[in-house]
Scaffold this motif. Structure first.
Motif, short mmCIF file in Angstrom:
data_model
loop_
_atom_site.label_atom_id
_atom_site.label_comp_id
_atom_site.label_asym_id
_atom_site.label_seq_id
_atom_site.Cartn_x
_atom_site.Cartn_y
_atom_site.Cartn_z
N LEU A 13 17.81 -2.68 -73.33
CA LEU A 13 19.53 -2.80 -73.01
C LEU A 13 19.91 -2.62 -71.81
CD1 LEU A 13 20.88 -1.65 -76.40
CD2 LEU A 13 20.39 -3.96 -75.71
N VAL A 14 19.28 -1.33 -71.13
CA VAL A 14 19.99 -1.31 -69.75
C VAL A 14 19.19 -2.33 -68.67
CG1 VAL A 14 19.52 0.41 -67.89
CG2 VAL A 14 19.99 1.29 -70.18
N THR A 15 17.90 -2.71 -68.87
CA THR A 15 17.47 -3.55 -67.95
C THR A 15 17.94 -4.82 -68.08
OG1 THR A 15 15.67 -3.85 -69.39
CG2 THR A 15 15.23 -2.37 -67.77
N SER A 16 18.53 -5.49 -69.27
CA SER A 16 18.91 -6.87 -69.68
C SER A 16 20.37 -6.63 -69.18
CB SER A 16 18.59 -7.44 -70.97
OG SER A 16 19.16 -6.41 -71.71
N GLY A 17 21.02 -5.70 -68.48
CA GLY A 17 22.38 -6.23 -68.23
C GLY A 17 23.21 -5.11 -68.68
N SER A 18 24.61 -5.04 -68.90
CA SER A 18 25.31 -3.87 -69.27
C SER A 18 25.04 -3.23 -70.74
CB SER A 18 26.78 -4.09 -69.07
OG SER A 18 27.47 -4.34 -70.30
N THR A 19 25.16 -2.29 -71.31
CA THR A 19 24.73 -1.72 -72.29
C THR A 19 25.86 -2.29 -73.34
OG1 THR A 19 24.30 0.41 -71.43
CG2 THR A 19 24.42 0.41 -73.74
N MET A 20 27.09 -2.44 -73.04
CA MET A 20 28.09 -2.84 -73.94
C MET A 20 27.90 -4.26 -74.24
SD MET A 20 30.12 -0.50 -74.98
CE MET A 20 31.67 -1.45 -75.71
N ALA A 21 27.70 -4.95 -73.34
CA ALA A 21 27.33 -6.44 -73.46
C ALA A 21 26.36 -6.59 -74.39
CB ALA A 21 27.25 -7.27 -72.11
N ALA A 22 25.33 -6.09 -74.19
CA ALA A 22 24.02 -6.32 -75.12
C ALA A 22 24.45 -5.88 -76.48
CB ALA A 22 22.73 -5.47 -74.34
N ASP A 333 34.46 10.60 -74.61
CA ASP A 333 35.17 9.91 -75.35
C ASP A 333 34.87 8.74 -76.20
OD1 ASP A 333 37.21 10.66 -73.51
OD2 ASP A 333 36.34 9.27 -71.70
N ASN A 334 33.61 9.26 -76.82
CA ASN A 334 32.84 8.36 -77.91
C ASN A 334 32.41 7.18 -77.24
OD1 ASN A 334 32.19 9.46 -80.08
ND2 ASN A 334 33.80 8.61 -81.41
N LYS A 335 32.16 6.85 -76.17
CA LYS A 335 31.65 5.52 -75.41
C LYS A 335 30.02 5.82 -75.39
CE LYS A 335 35.67 3.93 -73.25
NZ LYS A 335 36.39 4.62 -72.28
N PRO A 336 29.25 4.64 -75.57
CA PRO A 336 28.11 4.90 -75.54
C PRO A 336 27.59 5.31 -74.17
CG PRO A 336 28.68 2.85 -76.43
CD PRO A 336 29.83 3.32 -76.05
N PHE A 337 26.65 6.16 -74.19
CA PHE A 337 26.12 6.69 -72.88
C PHE A 337 24.75 6.29 -72.66
CE2 PHE A 337 25.76 11.00 -70.58
CZ PHE A 337 27.06 10.81 -69.90
N SER A 338 24.65 5.47 -71.50
CA SER A 338 23.29 4.73 -71.24
C SER A 338 22.33 5.95 -70.74
CB SER A 338 23.54 3.77 -70.30
OG SER A 338 23.57 4.47 -68.92
N LEU A 339 21.07 5.55 -70.79
CA LEU A 339 19.90 6.37 -70.27
C LEU A 339 20.33 6.69 -68.78
CD1 LEU A 339 17.45 7.86 -71.76
CD2 LEU A 339 16.12 5.99 -70.84
N GLN A 340 20.61 5.67 -68.10
CA GLN A 340 20.63 5.90 -66.88
C GLN A 340 21.91 6.85 -66.30
OE1 GLN A 340 20.57 2.12 -64.38
NE2 GLN A 340 20.80 3.26 -62.72
#
Ligand code: GTP
Ligand code: MG
Length: 448
Positions: A13-22, A333-340
């Motif tokens: 998900l990280v490599t294919s654009g923003s986590t939220m959008a994917a 804030d309960n928002k997804p946290f990306s690996l990056q």
């Protein structure tokens, strides 16, 4: 087949654009699916067969941990269960601690290959102080989880042909005392229950009477419940096995008898133990629960044990380990946290800590230098004082010696003077003495 590890999905998900959008795209794709009927045979109904073929081709692995006191019949039961004789040196029972030994075997039945590991806890219960007996077992289980996690976290993962050494089941051998569980049993099972599927079994069940056995089973189960020990429950969510599994759950702990000796009973050769008063047939359900154990462990629930190991026990280990390393799924804030983001947060935290450590070490160094400097100054001052003291002492001593020398010189001079005077007196006396003698001689000559 195990589900794709979450870490892998995140990376994608990280490599294919923003986590939220994917994530949003994936949600819409799964929610907006319409039901369509096919007008002809397509062929994806062969998926189950494809899966079976692939699995058969890959082979299976199953890892059993046997925990129980010395001589409870662990090795005999393994031989009986798998209808073979696993070679193995007799265990040494005079060691200071529990020692884990793993043996790997390759078995084949029809066209199905099984990589079997039998792990033994050698010396369990042999020590006088048994407080730490569970430790090496827990460490071994964790080490296998850690190895799998390390493989999973590698950039180049080879999980498809990875030799999975995670323990799928722990057969816990209970001594047939007929009384209650020993504290060693309770402590060990409690330490293991969140890490492995435990199936408790009463060993050498032929040494306990039928009535006592029933009471013993009830006692063991109530002790496990009251001590909060979670044992493996045969799953009842799959309706094809729900009934048999439900029934078998009520038979726990299984009371087993093991034997590799074959005895002719009627016109059949059967595994049994022969005594002067009769024969115990291992595979006779009226004699013991061996068949139930084999059915549950191998024939019905082997795959569930493997799955539970991966989805429950390993997942728990992985979650704790990743959380310990600072990874999170969501921010405060309960928002997804990306690996990056996690990586950068962790990196900044690490750099901050490094700077703090560096500053601390610098300050410590300056302080130590100052301390050393003042210590050296103190030592130098002490040396100077000592030198002054010694110098003064030396001067005093020198003066005393000089005084003494002077008084001795005076004494010598006085002595010399006295000596010269005495010598003079003596020579004068001698002179007058010899004159008188001459005079007397002369007078005597004159007389004659
Ligand atoms: P260690 O590996 O040394 O801890 O022993 P173990 O637990 O592997 O026991 P093992 O299988 O070597 O058996 C020990 C003894 O118990 C042997 O003499 C077996 O024949 C005997 N034995 C094994 N199973 C049973 C059983 O079900 N009932 C009885 N009465 N004896 C058994
Ligand atoms: Mg053994």
């Amino acid at each position: 087949m195990y589900p794709v590890p979450v870490a892998g999905v995140r990376e994608l998900l990280v490599t294919s654009g923003s986590t939220m959008a994917a994530a949003e795209v994936a949600r819409q794709m799964s929610e907006g699916a319409r039901n369509l009927s096919l007008s002809g045979h397509v062929g994806f109904d062969s998926m189950p067969d494809q899966l079976v073929n692939k699995s058969v081709c890959q082979g299976f692995c199953f890892n059993i941990l046997c925990v129980g006191e010395t001589g409870l019949g662990k090795s005999t039961l393994m031989d009986t269960l798998f209808n073979t004789r696993f070679e193995g040196d007799p265990a040494v029972h005079n060691q200071p601690g529990v020692h884990i030994k793993s043996n790997n075997y390759e078995l084949q039945e029809s066209n199905v290959r099984l990589k079997l590991s039998i792990v033994n806890s050698m010396g369990f219960g042999d020590q006088i102080n048994k407080e730490e007996s569970y430790k090496s077992i827990v460490e071994f289980i964790d080490a296998q989880f850690e190895a799998y996690l390390q493989e999973e976290l590698k950039i180049k993962r080879t999980l498809h042909n990875y030799h999975d050494s995670r323990i799928h089941v722990c057969l816990y051998f209970i001594a047939p005392t007929g009384h209650s569980l020993k504290s060693l049993d309770l402590v060990t099972m409690k330490k293991l229950d969140s890490k492995v599927n435990i199936i408790p079994i009463i060993a050498k069940a032929d040494s306990i009477s039928k009535n006592e056995l029933q009471k013993f089973k009830i006692k063991i189960m109530s002790e496990l419940v009251s001590n909060g020990v979670q044992i493996y429950q045969f799953p009842t969510d799959d309706e094809t096995v729900a009934e048999i599994n439900g029934t078998m759950n009520a038979h726990l702990p299984f009371a087993v008898v093991g034997s590799t000796e074959e005895i002719k009973i009627g016109n059949k050769m059967m595994k049994a133990r022969q005594y002067p008063w009769g024969t115990v047939q291992v595979e006779n359900e009226n004699h013991c629960d061996f068949v139930k154990l084999r059915e549950m462990l191998i024939r019905v629930n082997m795959e569930d044990l493997r799955e539970q190991t991966h989805t429950r026990h390993y997942e728990l280990y992985r979650r704790c380990k990743l959380e310990e390393m600072g990874f999170k799924d969501t921010d405060p804030d309960n928002k997804p946290f990306s690996l990056q983001e996690t990586y950068e947060a962790k990196r900044n935290e690490f750099l901050g800590e490094l700077q703090k450590k560096e500053e601390e070490m610098r300050q410590m160094f300056v302080m130590r230098v100052k301390e050393k400097e003042s210590e050296l100054k103190e030592a130098e001052k002490e040396l100077h004082d000592k030198f002054d003291r010694l110098k003064k002492l030396h001067q005093d001593e020198k003066k005393k010696l000089e005084d003494k020398k002077k008084s001795l010189d005076d004494e010598i001079n006085a002595f010399k003077q006295r000596k010269t005077a005495a010598e003079l007196l003596q020579s004068q006396a001698q002179q007058s003495g010899s004159q008188q003698t001459l005079k007397r001689e002369k007078e005597r000559k004159n007389f004659f």
